[in-house]
Design an enzyme around this catalytic site. Structure first.
Site, PDB file in Angstrom:
ATOM      1  N   LYS A   6       0.804  -1.169   0.080  1.00 42.81           N
ATOM      2  CA  LYS A   6       0.084   0.027  -0.007  1.00 42.81           C
ATOM      3  C   LYS A   6       0.930   1.171  -0.070  1.00 42.81           C
ATOM      4  CE  LYS A   6      -3.723   1.871   2.668  1.00 42.81           C
ATOM      5  NZ  LYS A   6      -4.910   1.565   3.630  1.00 42.81           N
ATOM      6  N   SER A  81      -9.784   1.199   2.737  1.00 44.15           N
ATOM      7  CA  SER A  81      -8.930   1.932   1.901  1.00 44.15           C
ATOM      8  C   SER A  81      -7.790   1.337   1.242  1.00 44.15           C
ATOM      9  CB  SER A  81      -8.342   3.076   3.017  1.00 44.15           C
ATOM     10  OG  SER A  81      -7.349   2.915   3.784  1.00 44.15           O
ATOM     11  N   SER A 105      -9.781  -1.265   6.918  1.00 45.41           N
ATOM     12  CA  SER A 105      -9.282  -0.923   5.577  1.00 45.41           C
ATOM     13  C   SER A 105      -8.404  -2.096   5.051  1.00 45.41           C
ATOM     14  CB  SER A 105      -8.489   0.435   5.860  1.00 45.41           C
ATOM     15  OG  SER A 105      -9.138   1.440   5.768  1.00 45.41           O
TER      16      SER A 105
END
Lengths: 422, 99
Positions: A6, A81, A105
């Protein structure tokens, strides 16, 4: 082994922009601890993945760099996310990816994309090199295509790190090796009533079927109430935005990231930089967080939310006096359409109804591919079952997930957009 | 004197060093008011005597040995700076002087 990260996990010399214009071009001079450990164990970092700006979102749409699509239906969100990492694993681009889970997330996109996602116990994986969103909630968390792979990656990235003062001085997480790995006799599983009630009928049916398989393996199912669950979303959004407003104060155009000169004064530079650099949701959350911390409102909002956080945590303590695990849907719905909730922040925040309670309590929680449910257009989409364990019992989650993956057919199915058989 | 929601938002934005144009401020003011109204549910709970949870873990913070060790190289740290000046970070002048 190829691993994707990420874009909020620092990787030395590689652009780590957190989905924000403010950090466009930012190349960290150091590796996050989790990255350093993966590389030392032989992993190859193949790329950085898409995310909601600074982790603020549940659909990965709040980004300065476009929108990722769900490989099961490209008109739908992969969740957020950490949506990009979930897509990378679901699509078979990488066997493993790291994300971060602050309020769900990693677990929510794992659920929506049909892969495994595990949020370890808070403090079990170092946050050094994870760009901070809400420091008392942020946990570096992996995605994988099997529970066994989760065990592998957790064994590498977890464990003591003196560079993070909240990282517990414990050895890496060791997998449990039961004599009968396919039997769960004696295991008491609390079915979280409020998570089940929040879920759409198809999601509920898929989770019920997976829970029935748990019972067939010998587990005993009992209902648990978790009575403060309805307060978890407001509590989470007060605590997380308060922490974010403080953490994001560092983006002022001075030491790194983008700078916009503004009116030529120092204060004008701060404001112009932040105005140009942050997207709408980040501004919304910074404003909420600043408000709940400001003089005259602090006790009524932030102080109160910290106390309700205790009540949410105590719900789990009471449950774990009776059961070994808590289980329920990871997400109330299957993947929703891109744009569907983008204009309604409260509807978007409700996407996290089943994941924020465990974040507030700091507990380990795993989402596994449980089955499929039909969306409103009839298309079959993945459903995740969430398992929650007491603090530091991360290995128990993976043992139960391993036993379940052998008897569920969902884990073997691959996303059709990438050539998988349905 | 009570502030209007828009005045509260403007004051909060100034605290957060955010410069918002009028349309943006009005939209965010509506959003924040709606979100806070939704979160009023928290006010209904009796939290008297409840100990606040202040961090992510009930365990104590971990301290490392207080001893000198190498730190990151200055040039590596300054490589991301928008306005590096020798060993310093340049910013607009903050003091008015005649010089």
């Amino acid at each position: 082994m190829p691993v994707a990260l990420k874009s909020n996990l620092c990787c030395a010399g590689v652009e780590t922009h957190c989905g924000s214009k403010l950090l466009a071009g930012y190349r960290p001079p150091y590796d996050a601890t989790c990255v350093e450990r993966l590389v030392a164990a032989g992993a190859v970092i193949v790329g950085m993945t898409h995310m909601d700006e600074f982790g603020m979102g549940s659909s990965s749409e709040n980004s300065a760099y476009g929108v990722p699509r769900n490989p099961w239906d490209d008109a739908r969100t992969p969740g957020g996310s950490s949506g990009g990492s979930a897509v990378a694993v679901a699509a078979g681009l990488v066997p493993l990816a790291l994300g971060s889970d602050t309020g769900g997330s990693v677990r929510q996109p794992a659920s929506l994309c049909g892969v495994y996602g595990l949020k370890p116990t808070y403090g079990r994986v170092s946050r050094y090199g994870l760009v901070a969103f809400a420091s008392s909630l942020d946990v570096v968390s992996p995605f994988a295509r099997s529970a066994r792979d989760l065990e592998l990656v957790l064994g590498v990235i977890s464990g003591a790190d003196e560079r993070d003062s909240t990282c517990q001085p414990l050895p890496p997480i060791e997998p449990e090796r039961p004599a009968e790995p396919r039997r769960l006799t004696g295991l008491r599983v609390g079915v979280a009533r409020p998570y089940v009630e929040a879920a759409a009928p198809g999601v509920r049916a898929a989770c019920d079927a997976a829970l029935a398989r748990l019972a067939q393996l010998g587990a005993e199912l009992v209902p648990v109430d978790l009575p403060h669950t309805e307060y978890a979303i407001p509590t989470y959004y007060v605590v997380a935005t308060a922490e974010a407003s403080s953490n994001l104060a560092r983006y002022d155009g001075v030491a790194y990231g983008r700078r916009v000169t503004g009116d030529g004064t120092l204060q004008g530079m701060f404001a112009a930089t932040r105005d140009a650099g942050f997207g709408a949701e980040v501004k919304r959350r910074i404003l909420l967080g600043t408000y709940v911390l400001s003089a005259g409102y602090h006790d009524a909002w932030y102080g109160r939310a910290q106390r309700v956080r205790t009540l949410v945590r105590e719900d789990f303590e009471r449950a774990f006096a009776e059961v070994d695990l808590v289980a329920g849907p990871t997400s109330p719905t299957v993947a929703f359409r891109l744009g569907e909730r983008a204009a309604d922040p409260i509807a978007m925040y409700r996407s996290d109804a089943c994941t924020v309670p465990t974040s507030l309590a700091g507990l380990p929680a795993l989402s596994l591919p449980a089955g499929f449910a039909a969306a409103e257009d009839g298309r079959e989409l993945p459903v995740g079952l969430q398992l929650v364990a007491p603090a530091l019992q991360d290995a128990r989650l993976m043992r139960v997930a391993r036993a379940l993956e052998d008897v569920l057919d969902a884990p073997a199915r691959r996303a059709p957009a990438f050539g998988g058989a349905r | 004197m009570d502030e209007s929601p828009l005045e509260t938002l403007r004051r909060t934005a100034a605290l957060a060093r955010l410069r918002l144009d009028d349309a943006e401020a009005q939209g965010l003011s509506r959003d924040v008011a709606a979100i806070l109204a939704h979160f009023q549910a928290l006010a209904a709970l009796d939290v008297a005597g409840v100990v606040p949870t202040l961090g992510g873990t009930p365990l104590e913070d971990v301290k490392r040995a207080d001893e000198p060790r190498p730190c990151m190289r200055r040039d590596a740290l300054l490589a991301n700076a928008p306005d590096p000046r020798d060993a310093f970070l340049g910013v607009p002048k903050t003091l008015e002087t005649d010089a």
